[in-house]
Design a protein around this motif. Structure first.
Motif, PDB file in Angstrom:
ATOM      1  N   GLY A 115      34.380  23.035  36.974  1.00  0.00           N
ATOM      2  CA  GLY A 115      35.263  23.609  35.958  1.00  0.00           C
ATOM      3  C   GLY A 115      34.836  25.007  35.559  1.00  0.00           C
ATOM      4  O   GLY A 115      35.667  25.910  35.419  1.00  0.00           O
ATOM      5  N   ARG A 116      33.530  25.196  35.393  1.00  0.00           N
ATOM      6  CA  ARG A 116      33.010  26.524  35.062  1.00  0.00           C
ATOM      7  C   ARG A 116      33.301  27.502  36.196  1.00  0.00           C
ATOM      8  O   ARG A 116      33.655  28.665  35.965  1.00  0.00           O
ATOM      9  N   LYS A 117      33.174  27.023  37.437  1.00  0.00           N
ATOM     10  CA  LYS A 117      33.447  27.877  38.597  1.00  0.00           C
ATOM     11  C   LYS A 117      34.921  28.291  38.623  1.00  0.00           C
ATOM     12  O   LYS A 117      35.235  29.452  38.912  1.00  0.00           O
ATOM     13  N   LEU A 118      35.823  27.367  38.288  1.00  0.00           N
ATOM     14  CA  LEU A 118      37.249  27.699  38.247  1.00  0.00           C
ATOM     15  C   LEU A 118      37.567  28.705  37.142  1.00  0.00           C
ATOM     16  O   LEU A 118      38.341  29.647  37.350  1.00  0.00           O
ATOM     17  N   VAL A 119      36.969  28.515  35.973  1.00  0.00           N
ATOM     18  CA  VAL A 119      37.196  29.449  34.865  1.00  0.00           C
ATOM     19  C   VAL A 119      36.683  30.834  35.234  1.00  0.00           C
ATOM     20  O   VAL A 119      37.373  31.846  35.011  1.00  0.00           O
ATOM     21  N   ASN A 120      35.490  30.903  35.800  1.00  0.00           N
ATOM     22  CA  ASN A 120      34.943  32.202  36.207  1.00  0.00           C
ATOM     23  C   ASN A 120      35.802  32.854  37.276  1.00  0.00           C
ATOM     24  O   ASN A 120      35.997  34.078  37.265  1.00  0.00           O
ATOM     25  N   ALA A 121      36.335  32.056  38.205  1.00  0.00           N
ATOM     26  CA  ALA A 121      37.213  32.612  39.233  1.00  0.00           C
ATOM     27  C   ALA A 121      38.489  33.164  38.607  1.00  0.00           C
ATOM     28  O   ALA A 121      38.980  34.230  39.005  1.00  0.00           O
ATOM     29  N   GLY A 122      39.040  32.461  37.617  1.00  0.00           N
ATOM     30  CA  GLY A 122      40.235  32.956  36.936  1.00  0.00           C
ATOM     31  C   GLY A 122      39.987  34.253  36.192  1.00  0.00           C
ATOM     32  O   GLY A 122      40.801  35.186  36.246  1.00  0.00           O
ATOM     33  N   VAL A 123      38.850  34.342  35.522  1.00  0.00           N
ATOM     34  CA  VAL A 123      38.503  35.571  34.802  1.00  0.00           C
ATOM     35  C   VAL A 123      38.297  36.725  35.785  1.00  0.00           C
ATOM     36  O   VAL A 123      38.749  37.849  35.543  1.00  0.00           O
ATOM     37  N   ASP A 124      37.624  36.448  36.910  1.00  0.00           N
ATOM     38  CA  ASP A 124      37.456  37.487  37.933  1.00  0.00           C
ATOM     39  C   ASP A 124      38.800  37.935  38.487  1.00  0.00           C
ATOM     40  O   ASP A 124      39.011  39.124  38.748  1.00  0.00           O
ATOM     41  N   ALA A 168      51.849  39.986  32.428  1.00  0.00           N
ATOM     42  CA  ALA A 168      51.301  38.624  32.375  1.00  0.00           C
ATOM     43  C   ALA A 168      51.488  37.911  33.701  1.00  0.00           C
ATOM     44  O   ALA A 168      50.593  37.201  34.167  1.00  0.00           O
ATOM     45  N   SER A 169      52.629  38.101  34.338  1.00  0.00           N
ATOM     46  CA  SER A 169      52.886  37.469  35.634  1.00  0.00           C
ATOM     47  C   SER A 169      51.930  37.985  36.697  1.00  0.00           C
ATOM     48  O   SER A 169      51.395  37.210  37.497  1.00  0.00           O
ATOM     49  N   SER A 170      51.707  39.272  36.715  1.00  0.00           N
ATOM     50  CA  SER A 170      50.799  39.857  37.698  1.00  0.00           C
ATOM     51  C   SER A 170      49.366  39.377  37.485  1.00  0.00           C
ATOM     52  O   SER A 170      48.663  39.046  38.447  1.00  0.00           O
ATOM     53  N   LEU A 171      48.930  39.340  36.234  1.00  0.00           N
ATOM     54  CA  LEU A 171      47.578  38.868  35.941  1.00  0.00           C
ATOM     55  C   LEU A 171      47.420  37.387  36.268  1.00  0.00           C
ATOM     56  O   LEU A 171      46.395  36.968  36.811  1.00  0.00           O
ATOM     57  N   ALA A 172      48.431  36.594  35.957  1.00  0.00           N
ATOM     58  CA  ALA A 172      48.366  35.166  36.273  1.00  0.00           C
ATOM     59  C   ALA A 172      48.332  34.943  37.776  1.00  0.00           C
ATOM     60  O   ALA A 172      47.614  34.061  38.269  1.00  0.00           O
ATOM     61  N   HIS A 173      49.087  35.736  38.527  1.00  0.00           N
ATOM     62  CA  HIS A 173      49.095  35.605  39.977  1.00  0.00           C
ATOM     63  C   HIS A 173      47.720  35.894  40.573  1.00  0.00           C
ATOM     64  O   HIS A 173      47.229  35.139  41.419  1.00  0.00           O
ATOM     65  N   SER A 174      47.077  36.970  40.122  1.00  0.00           N
ATOM     66  CA  SER A 174      45.758  37.288  40.662  1.00  0.00           C
ATOM     67  C   SER A 174      44.708  36.274  40.211  1.00  0.00           C
ATOM     68  O   SER A 174      43.798  35.929  40.971  1.00  0.00           O
ATOM     69  N   ALA A 175      44.837  35.736  38.999  1.00  0.00           N
ATOM     70  CA  ALA A 175      43.900  34.706  38.545  1.00  0.00           C
ATOM     71  C   ALA A 175      44.066  33.435  39.362  1.00  0.00           C
ATOM     72  O   ALA A 175      43.077  32.824  39.794  1.00  0.00           O
ATOM     73  N   LEU A 176      45.308  33.035  39.609  1.00  0.00           N
ATOM     74  CA  LEU A 176      45.547  31.830  40.404  1.00  0.00           C
ATOM     75  C   LEU A 176      45.079  31.988  41.845  1.00  0.00           C
ATOM     76  O   LEU A 176      44.588  31.026  42.447  1.00  0.00           O
ATOM     77  N   LYS A 177      45.219  33.184  42.372  1.00  0.00           N
ATOM     78  CA  LYS A 177      44.752  33.428  43.736  1.00  0.00           C
ATOM     79  C   LYS A 177      43.244  33.189  43.839  1.00  0.00           C
ATOM     80  O   LYS A 177      42.770  32.518  44.757  1.00  0.00           O
ATOM     81  N   GLN A 178      42.489  33.707  42.872  1.00  0.00           N
ATOM     82  CA  GLN A 178      41.040  33.515  42.859  1.00  0.00           C
ATOM     83  C   GLN A 178      40.682  32.052  42.604  1.00  0.00           C
ATOM     84  O   GLN A 178      39.724  31.529  43.173  1.00  0.00           O
TER      85      GLN A 178
END
Length: 127
Positions: free
Chosen positions: A13-22, A99-109
């Motif tokens: 879970g921590r790894k997923l959160v960090n990936a989303g923030v990155d 928001a859409s662009s940021l969410a897309h890049s977060a989901l990709k990571q």
């Protein structure tokens, strides 16, 4: 579940959160189109303020048309609620592309991190 499974779940879970923030950090320059964040926020606030004022006016008109006897604070309460709804709707609408662009890049990571986790748990043996 034993302690090791719980620890692995929290680690994942921590790894997923960090990936989303990155993902948000790496996607921010593209989402803002090279403009500073303050410009984007001020444009969003200007558009949201217009809808907030419209929401307050509609709520005041609605309270006037209902013509219920009550306290004098009721129209102001309706106006405050209408303003809050208008502000939220305006800010959401004006910032939807960013928001859409940021969410897309977060989901990709996050998908990358999820794929890595799956491969760790299900190693592929090519031999």
């Amino acid at each position: 579940m034993n302690r090791a499974d719980v620890a692995d779940t929290f680690k994942y879970g921590r790894k997923l959160v960090n990936a989303g923030v990155d993902g948000i950090r790496t996607g921010q320059p593209g989402a803002l189109d090279g403009r500073p964040l303050s410009c984007v926020v001020s444009e969003t606030a200007a558009g949201a303020a217009t809808l907030a004022a419209a929401g307050a006016c509609v709520a005041l008109l609605g309270s006037y048309l209902m013509r219920r006897r009550g306290r004098a604070a009721n129209p102001f309460a309706y106006a405050a609620v209408g303003m809050a709804v208008g502000l939220f709707a305006g800010a959401s609408w004006k910032s939807r592309k960013v928001a859409s662009s940021l969410a897309h890049s977060a989901l990709k990571q996050m998908h990358k991190a999820s794929d890595e986790h799956w491969l760790e748990r299900h190693p592929i043996d090519y031999a």
